[in-house]
Scaffold this motif. Structure first.
Motif, PDB file in Angstrom:
ATOM      1  N   ALA A  65      11.391   3.767   6.048  1.00  0.00           N
ATOM      2  CA  ALA A  65      12.059   3.121   7.181  1.00  0.00           C
ATOM      3  C   ALA A  65      11.138   3.018   8.406  1.00  0.00           C
ATOM      4  N   ALA A  66       9.935   3.588   8.312  1.00  0.00           N
ATOM      5  CA  ALA A  66       9.047   3.624   9.478  1.00  0.00           C
ATOM      6  C   ALA A  66       8.174   2.363   9.522  1.00  0.00           C
ATOM      7  N   PRO A  67       7.953   1.802  10.721  1.00  0.00           N
ATOM      8  CA  PRO A  67       7.200   0.554  10.827  1.00  0.00           C
ATOM      9  C   PRO A  67       5.724   0.667  10.406  1.00  0.00           C
ATOM     10  N   GLY A  68       5.098   1.816  10.582  1.00  0.00           N
ATOM     11  CA  GLY A  68       3.665   1.931  10.275  1.00  0.00           C
ATOM     12  C   GLY A  68       3.353   2.199   8.814  1.00  0.00           C
ATOM     13  N   PHE A  69       4.368   2.126   7.942  1.00  0.00           N
ATOM     14  CA  PHE A  69       4.155   2.547   6.549  1.00  0.00           C
ATOM     15  C   PHE A  69       4.216   1.382   5.576  1.00  0.00           C
ATOM     16  N   GLU A  70       3.250   1.385   4.657  1.00  0.00           N
ATOM     17  CA  GLU A  70       3.281   0.417   3.558  1.00  0.00           C
ATOM     18  C   GLU A  70       3.137   1.198   2.269  1.00  0.00           C
ATOM     19  N   PHE A  71       4.030   0.966   1.314  1.00  0.00           N
ATOM     20  CA  PHE A  71       3.945   1.692   0.043  1.00  0.00           C
ATOM     21  C   PHE A  71       3.516   0.755  -1.084  1.00  0.00           C
ATOM     22  N   ARG A  72       2.601   1.228  -1.925  1.00  0.00           N
ATOM     23  CA  ARG A  72       2.175   0.439  -3.080  1.00  0.00           C
ATOM     24  C   ARG A  72       2.266   1.274  -4.345  1.00  0.00           C
ATOM     25  N   GLU A  73       3.004   0.784  -5.311  1.00  0.00           N
ATOM     26  CA  GLU A  73       3.134   1.497  -6.588  1.00  0.00           C
ATOM     27  C   GLU A  73       1.934   1.125  -7.455  1.00  0.00           C
ATOM     28  N   ILE A  74       0.933   1.981  -7.421  1.00  0.00           N
ATOM     29  CA  ILE A  74      -0.347   1.699  -8.076  1.00  0.00           C
ATOM     30  C   ILE A  74      -0.787   2.951  -8.816  1.00  0.00           C
ATOM     31  N   ASP A  75      -1.385   2.755  -9.985  1.00  0.00           N
ATOM     32  CA  ASP A  75      -2.039   3.861 -10.687  1.00  0.00           C
ATOM     33  C   ASP A  75      -3.462   3.956 -10.134  1.00  0.00           C
ATOM     34  N   ILE A  76      -3.892   5.158  -9.777  1.00  0.00           N
ATOM     35  CA  ILE A  76      -5.206   5.281  -9.111  1.00  0.00           C
ATOM     36  C   ILE A  76      -6.392   4.917 -10.005  1.00  0.00           C
ATOM     37  N   VAL A  77      -6.181   4.761 -11.294  1.00  0.00           N
ATOM     38  CA  VAL A  77      -7.326   4.295 -12.099  1.00  0.00           C
ATOM     39  C   VAL A  77      -7.513   2.777 -11.975  1.00  0.00           C
ATOM     40  N   ASP A  78      -6.578   2.097 -11.313  1.00  0.00           N
ATOM     41  CA  ASP A  78      -6.645   0.647 -11.119  1.00  0.00           C
ATOM     42  C   ASP A  78      -7.502   0.350  -9.876  1.00  0.00           C
ATOM     43  N   VAL A  79      -8.817   0.280 -10.076  1.00  0.00           N
ATOM     44  CA  VAL A  79      -9.756   0.175  -8.948  1.00  0.00           C
ATOM     45  C   VAL A  79      -9.498  -1.088  -8.120  1.00  0.00           C
ATOM     46  N   GLY A  80      -9.253  -2.219  -8.818  1.00  0.00           N
ATOM     47  CA  GLY A  80      -9.053  -3.497  -8.114  1.00  0.00           C
ATOM     48  C   GLY A  80      -7.913  -3.414  -7.103  1.00  0.00           C
ATOM     49  N   SER A  81      -6.777  -2.838  -7.526  1.00  0.00           N
ATOM     50  CA  SER A  81      -5.623  -2.738  -6.615  1.00  0.00           C
ATOM     51  C   SER A  81      -5.918  -1.784  -5.465  1.00  0.00           C
ATOM     52  N   LEU A  82      -6.683  -0.730  -5.752  1.00  0.00           N
ATOM     53  CA  LEU A  82      -7.040   0.209  -4.678  1.00  0.00           C
ATOM     54  C   LEU A  82      -7.909  -0.497  -3.636  1.00  0.00           C
ATOM     55  N   VAL A  83      -8.888  -1.288  -4.111  1.00  0.00           N
ATOM     56  CA  VAL A  83      -9.794  -1.974  -3.175  1.00  0.00           C
ATOM     57  C   VAL A  83      -8.985  -2.866  -2.237  1.00  0.00           C
ATOM     58  N   GLU A  84      -7.981  -3.560  -2.789  1.00  0.00           N
ATOM     59  CA  GLU A  84      -7.132  -4.445  -1.963  1.00  0.00           C
ATOM     60  C   GLU A  84      -6.360  -3.668  -0.897  1.00  0.00           C
ATOM     61  N   SER A  85      -6.179  -2.370  -1.115  1.00  0.00           N
ATOM     62  CA  SER A  85      -5.391  -1.556  -0.175  1.00  0.00           C
ATOM     63  C   SER A  85      -6.261  -0.930   0.909  1.00  0.00           C
ATOM     64  N   LEU A  86      -7.576  -1.135   0.837  1.00  0.00           N
ATOM     65  CA  LEU A  86      -8.496  -0.431   1.737  1.00  0.00           C
ATOM     66  C   LEU A  86      -9.170  -1.378   2.721  1.00  0.00           C
ATOM     67  N   THR A  87      -9.444  -0.872   3.929  1.00  0.00           N
ATOM     68  CA  THR A  87     -10.325  -1.551   4.884  1.00  0.00           C
ATOM     69  C   THR A  87     -11.433  -0.549   5.215  1.00  0.00           C
ATOM     70  N   PRO A  88     -12.598  -1.013   5.680  1.00  0.00           N
ATOM     71  CA  PRO A  88     -13.712  -0.069   5.872  1.00  0.00           C
ATOM     72  C   PRO A  88     -13.404   1.104   6.796  1.00  0.00           C
ATOM     73  N   ASP A  89     -12.479   0.926   7.732  1.00  0.00           N
ATOM     74  CA  ASP A  89     -12.181   2.025   8.668  1.00  0.00           C
ATOM     75  C   ASP A  89     -11.110   2.992   8.131  1.00  0.00           C
ATOM     76  N   THR A  90     -10.643   2.785   6.901  1.00  0.00           N
ATOM     77  CA  THR A  90      -9.595   3.651   6.340  1.00  0.00           C
ATOM     78  C   THR A  90     -10.153   5.035   6.000  1.00  0.00           C
ATOM     79  N   VAL A  91      -9.364   6.065   6.257  1.00  0.00           N
ATOM     80  CA  VAL A  91      -9.680   7.400   5.747  1.00  0.00           C
ATOM     81  C   VAL A  91      -8.795   7.611   4.527  1.00  0.00           C
ATOM     82  N   ILE A  92      -9.391   8.024   3.421  1.00  0.00           N
ATOM     83  CA  ILE A  92      -8.598   8.281   2.210  1.00  0.00           C
ATOM     84  C   ILE A  92      -8.246   9.761   2.139  1.00  0.00           C
TER      85      ILE A  92
END
Ligand SMILES: NC(=O)c1ccc[n+]([C@@H]2O[C@H](COP(=O)([O-])OP(=O)(O)OC[C@H]3O[C@@H](n4cnc5c(N)ncnc54)[C@H](O)[C@@H]3O)[C@@H](O)[C@H]2O)c1
Length: 322
Positions: free
Chosen positions: A52-79
């Motif tokens: 319900a929070a405005p700053g949150f985005e959820f993605r149902e992704i398996d972490i072995v799916d590199v392509g989908s992870l890349v789409e979720s990242l920007t260079p300034d992101t901390v993982i």
């Protein structure tokens, strides 16, 4: 404001971290695949506030799916990488599944970070990497090469994967070794949760060993505080992997844990003793010198208070069943 990608966001520790990050105004991307280790509905409930929070985005992704992870990242992101198959005993039945999620998954995440230009990574590792032959209290410079369960082996392998990749891909990593985490939303397989459920049902507890084995139980707020400190630390950190214990530095024998839960519930437990299980270590005990000096980490919540908070949460969510 920081942009943080949290893997394992729907889990026990991940969902608490997400809530705290959102409360301080960070932008948060949560990743989880709702692994079947425990019920999806429990994990969805963990995320209810965040959704319900405005700053949150959820993605149902398996972490072995590199392509989908890349789409979720920007260079300034901390993982903050918390996704894993957790649990020591189940890992004895499914070593391949644990390697896929915990080792391949960590390598996939590091590759995604590299491809997206991300350099800051906090990894949720475990006290189990110290095995049974590390001198207590466990210090981060112990070699930790004798894991006693597949789970422990995969967590240490995840650390080593980051050690190998960090210099090549300019990653600045903090590997945080969590010591048995307690509190509301705790995984149903873990002792405080399991014992509470059984005691309230009037069923016997199956205890392994002789009751003297001990764990350094750590409250989730202390763990999340350590994660926030590590996120900050990665900003000016050198390339490579630095290890930090996040524990409580007060090991508690199994019998004392049972007594503490029984006192919080106002009940008397029925106990059945069985021989020690393969995969379990005898003791865990964190040396916090380094995490205190470098991160300023200092746990504040005692076991009894953590158990009390868990019991209150457990009663709240199960009230309608009575
Ligand atoms: N809870 C503890 O006492 C403890 C102690 C030491 C280390 N840890 C580590 O902390 C992290 C979080 O533990 P937790 O207790 O919150 O566990 P948890 O099972 O509640 O959370 C882990 C989450 O990761 C998700 N996940 C698993 N495999 C995935 C995959 N392939 N792709 C995407 N998501 C996946 C699960 O669905 C789950 O929601 C784990 O890495 C665990 O190894 C936990």
């Amino acid at each position: 404001m920081t942009r943080v990608l949290v893997t394992g966001a729907a889990g026990f520790i991940g969902s608490h971290l997400v809530d705290v990050l959102l409360a301080r105004g960070d932008d948060v991307v949560g990743i989880d695949n709702f692994d079947a280790f425990y019920a999806r509905s429990v994990k969805e409930a963990n995320l209810e506030g965040a959704m319900a929070a405005p700053g949150f985005e959820f993605r149902e992704i398996d972490i072995v799916d590199v392509g989908s992870l890349v789409e979720s990242l920007t260079p300034d992101t901390v993982i903050v990488h918390l996704a894993a198959k957790a649990g020591v005993r189940p890992s004895l039945e499914d070593p391949i599944g644990y390697v896929r999620a915990n080792v391949t998954g960590t390598a996939a995440l590091a590759e995604a970070a590299h491809r997206a230009g991300v350099t800051r990574l906090v990894f949720g590792s475990s006290s189990s990497v110290y095995g049974d032959d590390t001198k207590a209290p466990f210090s981060e410079d112990a070699v930790a090469i004798h894991p006693v369960s597949p789970y422990a082996a995969t967590k240490r392998s995840g650390e080593l994967m980051l050690e190998a990749l960090a210099p090549i891909w300019n990653l600045r990593c903090a590997a945080l070794r969590f010591f048995t985490v307690i509190g509301p939303r705790q995984r149903p397989d873990l002792a405080v949760h399991k014992f509470t459920r059984l005691m309230l049902a009037g069923e016997p507890l199956t205890l392994f060993g002789d009751g003297t084995q001990s764990r350094d139980y750590t409250y989730w707020e202390d763990i999340v505080d350590g994660v926030l400190r590590a996120i900050r630390w990665t900003e000016d950190a050198p390339v490579g992997v630095e290890y930090f214990n996040l524990g409580d530095a007060r090991p508690v024998p199994l019998t004392e844990l049972v007594d503490t839960i029984a006192a919080a519930l106002g009940t008397t437990p029925i106990i059945e003793w069985h021989p020690m299980q393969p995969g379990d270590v005898q003791h865990t005990f964190a040396d916090l010198t380094k995490s205190n000096q470098v991160l300023g980490y200092q746990p504040t919540t005692a076991l009894a208070e953590g158990v009390q908070n868990f019991v209150q949460w457990y009663r709240d969510i199960h009230d309608h069943e009575r």
